[in-house]
Design a protein around this motif. Structure first.
Motif, PDB file in Angstrom:
ATOM      1  N   PRO A 107      -7.531  66.467  79.046  1.00  0.00           N
ATOM      2  CA  PRO A 107      -6.839  67.234  78.008  1.00  0.00           C
ATOM      3  C   PRO A 107      -6.457  68.645  78.470  1.00  0.00           C
ATOM      4  CG  PRO A 107      -8.676  66.046  77.053  1.00  0.00           C
ATOM      5  CD  PRO A 107      -8.788  65.889  78.542  1.00  0.00           C
ATOM      6  N   ALA A 109      -0.359  64.400  74.782  1.00  0.00           N
ATOM      7  CA  ALA A 109      -1.554  63.668  74.353  1.00  0.00           C
ATOM      8  C   ALA A 109      -1.204  62.225  74.008  1.00  0.00           C
ATOM      9  CB  ALA A 109      -2.203  64.365  73.158  1.00  0.00           C
ATOM     10  N   TYR A 124      -4.245  59.845  74.118  1.00  0.00           N
ATOM     11  CA  TYR A 124      -5.254  60.786  73.624  1.00  0.00           C
ATOM     12  C   TYR A 124      -6.528  60.772  74.471  1.00  0.00           C
ATOM     13  CZ  TYR A 124      -1.868  60.797  69.918  1.00  0.00           C
ATOM     14  OH  TYR A 124      -0.684  60.873  69.228  1.00  0.00           O
ATOM     15  N   TRP A 125      -6.397  60.463  75.741  1.00  0.00           N
ATOM     16  CA  TRP A 125      -7.484  60.458  76.720  1.00  0.00           C
ATOM     17  C   TRP A 125      -8.678  59.608  76.281  1.00  0.00           C
ATOM     18  CZ3 TRP A 125      -4.533  64.806  75.680  1.00  0.00           C
ATOM     19  CH2 TRP A 125      -3.696  65.201  76.720  1.00  0.00           C
TER      20      TRP A 125
END
Length: 100
Positions: A39, A93, A98-99
């Motif tokens: 992020p 993201a 969104y990792w």
């Protein structure tokens, strides 16, 4: 005679497009992917996207740096800059799931 004038006109009109195409061909690829390892790297990419957007919009460096002095002291302008970065971060993201 008319055919020669038409050909010259077509050539003259097409020349700027050919030059732009060559310029784009030689342009450095600065955004090969939206994929970021973390992020934090994604946030750094969002900042780069925002900065490149400003640079592309205002290509005159003298004006760019002169105006930067003004908005660097303006809280409202800085908040708007943060909003732009946040929008880019949402895009990055999403591109990175969104990792998860």
């Amino acid at each position: 005679m008319n055919k020669v004038l038409v050909l010259l006109a077509v050539f003259a009109l097409a020349l700027p497009f050919a030059a732009q195409a060559q310029e784009n061909k030689n342009a450095e690829v600065w955004l090969p992917t939206l994929v970021a390892e973390t992020p934090q790297k994604g946030f750094e990419l969002a900042i780069k996207l925002a900065r490149m957007g400003v640079k592309s919009t205002q290509s005159n460096k003298e004006v760019l740096f002169r105006e930067r002095e003004k908005y660097a002291q303006d809280g409202e302008a800085l908040i708007h800059a943060s909003e732009v970065i946040a929008a880019y971060f949402q895009t990055v993201a999403a591109a990175n799931d969104y990792w998860k």
